[in-house]
Design an enzyme around this catalytic site. Structure first.
Site, PDB file in Angstrom:
ATOM      1  CG  ASP A 194      -9.758   3.306   0.086  1.00  0.00           C
ATOM      2  OD1 ASP A 194     -10.158   2.872   1.171  1.00  0.00           O
ATOM      3  OD2 ASP A 194      -8.595   3.698  -0.094  1.00  0.00           O
ATOM      4  CG  HIS A 195     -10.931   6.337   2.970  1.00  0.00           C
ATOM      5  ND1 HIS A 195      -9.972   7.201   3.415  1.00  0.00           N
ATOM      6  CD2 HIS A 195     -10.545   5.106   3.382  1.00  0.00           C
ATOM      7  CE1 HIS A 195      -9.050   6.525   4.061  1.00  0.00           C
ATOM      8  NE2 HIS A 195      -9.383   5.249   4.053  1.00  0.00           N
TER       9      HIS A 195
ATOM     10  CG  HIS B  83      -7.226   0.361  -1.539  1.00  0.00           C
ATOM     11  ND1 HIS B  83      -6.541   0.603  -0.363  1.00  0.00           N
ATOM     12  CD2 HIS B  83      -7.528  -0.962  -1.538  1.00  0.00           C
ATOM     13  CE1 HIS B  83      -6.418  -0.528   0.312  1.00  0.00           C
ATOM     14  NE2 HIS B  83      -6.998  -1.493  -0.384  1.00  0.00           N
TER      15      HIS B  83
ATOM     16  CG  HIS C 121      -1.965   0.994   1.271  1.00  0.00           C
ATOM     17  ND1 HIS C 121      -1.736   2.326   1.507  1.00  0.00           N
ATOM     18  CD2 HIS C 121      -3.299   0.865   1.063  1.00  0.00           C
ATOM     19  CE1 HIS C 121      -2.898   2.975   1.446  1.00  0.00           C
ATOM     20  NE2 HIS C 121      -3.857   2.122   1.180  1.00  0.00           N
TER      21      HIS C 121
ATOM     22  CB  CYS D 200      -4.200   3.427  -2.317  1.00  0.00           C
ATOM     23  SG  CYS D 200      -5.305   4.469  -1.345  1.00  0.00           S
TER      24      CYS D 200
ATOM     25  CE1 TYR E  66     -12.195   1.050   4.515  1.00  0.00           C
ATOM     26  CE2 TYR E  66     -11.279   2.698   6.005  1.00  0.00           C
ATOM     27  CZ  TYR E  66     -11.135   1.820   4.946  1.00  0.00           C
ATOM     28  OH  TYR E  66      -9.928   1.722   4.299  1.00  0.00           O
TER      29      TYR E  66
HETATM   30  C1  DNO Z   1      -6.805   3.127   4.966  1.00  0.00           C
HETATM   31  C2  DNO Z   1      -6.255   1.857   4.517  1.00  0.00           C
HETATM   32  C3  DNO Z   1      -4.857   1.613   5.065  1.00  0.00           C
HETATM   33  C4  DNO Z   1      -4.351   0.248   4.650  1.00  0.00           C
HETATM   34  C5  DNO Z   1      -2.968  -0.060   5.149  1.00  0.00           C
HETATM   35  C6  DNO Z   1      -2.454  -1.313   4.493  1.00  0.00           C
HETATM   36  O1  DNO Z   1      -7.972   3.330   4.913  1.00  0.00           O
HETATM   37  O2  DNO Z   1      -6.288   1.739   3.153  1.00  0.00           O
HETATM   38  O3  DNO Z   1      -4.908   1.690   6.467  1.00  0.00           O
HETATM   39  O4  DNO Z   1      -5.203  -0.730   5.118  1.00  0.00           O
HETATM   40  O5  DNO Z   1      -2.083   0.960   4.931  1.00  0.00           O
HETATM   41  O6  DNO Z   1      -1.447  -1.858   5.266  1.00  0.00           O
END
Ligand code: DNO
Length: 345
Positions: free
Chosen positions: A306-307, A261, A196, A234, A320
């Site tokens: 993602d978020h 992500h 990530h 991401c 989330y």
């Molecule tokens: C945040 C996530 C990160 C991710 C870590 C992976 O929302 O995408 O916390 O889980 O960095 O190790």
């Protein structure tokens, strides 16, 4: 592309049945959360998560994350014992049918935002980053928004002290040492590692960060070319760095992106931004161009919305909640469908 959804295990207030109702959803992304970093997860715990997901009609092929012990990042002599435990975790993941493990190599802190409840004009809330608020933080007594408080302030200061003198080069060497050591376990278990990016992709609190730019990935793949060494792409983390050209990076690394992500950011000035719903029109990350670049270049990995924002009165975990991530997932499926059909795929 396989659409997935992050699920925080049995303590998650979002039921698996709701996740399954998001059309196109194939599986959950989860982890064993109650085992200290550096220890081996019980295979039974992994199998239980898999069984719960399966009972709801969902797969569990992605783990996010197996955290990396700080001693590994620091390159201490004790790292080898933690690497052995990590390898065992990979083997166990393979036994549970996991195909991809997401992890990060950020010293001490994971993602960082200054506000978890940034208010939008329409009443939604989301995560946000403001440079002036960051500058106001008490660096000697850090309490970070949303951070899991796993260290007392003393422990945190001791840990930060261990990183004194840590350079980008040394941290990179430690990452390479770690990856080379775990690749045989990845081969045996047929598990892909997906690093990530640093979020945000620049140094914070004097700690070096090494995974956030195109050249970082070039360096990483040159050092560890093994196919099991891959990326979590991401867009919220990489997109916070205005220097990154995300569609170009998505195209270049599509075959190494085992996990994507997708998340949206909207800049309000040169440095500050808030996170938004997933649509391209709602921010500065060109989600359409990224999806197109992924599809055109043979991306076959897992994807998760993602978020998201918190909307409709939901008081979900910041980033989330259920609703906006569900909307994001469906938006992303639609984009993939359109792009794939246009390309005759
Ligand atoms: C945040 C996530 C990160 C991710 C870590 C992976 O929302 O995408 O916390 O889980 O960095 O190790």
């Amino acid at each position: 592309m396989k659409l997935t959804f992050r699920w925080y295990g049995e303590k998650d207030c979002i039921p698996l049945s709701y996740i399954k109702q998001i059309q196109g959803m194939t599986g959950v992304v989860t982890a064993v959360y109650d085992t200290p970093v550096g220890e081996v997860w019980d295979l039974e715990k992994l199998l239980r998560l898999k069984a719960l997901a399966a009972a709801a009609g969902l797969e569990m092929e992605v783990i996010e994350s197996i955290p990396v012990h700080e001693d590994i990042k620091l390159g201490l002599p004790t790292r080898d014992k933690y690497i052995e435990a990590y390898k065992q975790n990979i083997i166990n993941c393979g036994k549970a049918g996991v195909k991809c493990v997401c992890y990060n190599f950020m010293p001490v802190f994971d993602w960082f935002r200054t506000d978890l409840h940034y208010k939008h004009a329409d009443g939604a809330t989301s995560l946000a980053y403001c440079e002036a608020d960051f500058a106001k933080l008490d660096k000697k007594n850090l309490r970070l928004p949303g951070w899991d408080e796993s260290y007392t302030p003393e422990e945190l200061n001791q840990l930060l002290a261990k990183y004194e003198g840590m350079t980008h080069e040394k941290l990179f060497e430690n990452l390479v040492y770690f990856l080379k050591a775990i690749m045989p376990a990845c081969e045996e278990a047929d598990v892909n590692m997906a690093i990530h990016p640093d979020d945000p992709p620049w140094d914070i609190f004097g700690l070096p960060r090494i995974v956030g730019r195109e050249e970082d990935y070039d360096k990483l793949f040159a050092a560890v070319p093994n196919k099991h060494n891959g990326i979590t792409f991401c867009t919220g983390s990489l997109g916070a760095g205005r220097f990154n050209d995300l569609p170009k990076m998505a195209a270049k690394y599509a075959k190494r992106i085992y996990f994507a992500h997708l998340r949206q950011l909207k800049f309000v000035n040169e440095t500050d931004f808030y996170e938004n719903g997933h649509r391209t029109a709602d921010g500065d990350v060109d989600i359409y161009a990224i999806v197109k670049a992924l599809v055109e270049n043979g991306f076959e990995g897992y994807l998760r919305p993602d978020h998201g924002r918190n909307v409709w009165g939901e008081e979900g975990k910041p980033g989330y909640g259920l609703y906006d991530r569900a909307m994001g997932g469906v938006y992303l499926s639609g984009l993939f469908e359109a792009v794939e059909k246009d390309l005759g795929k």
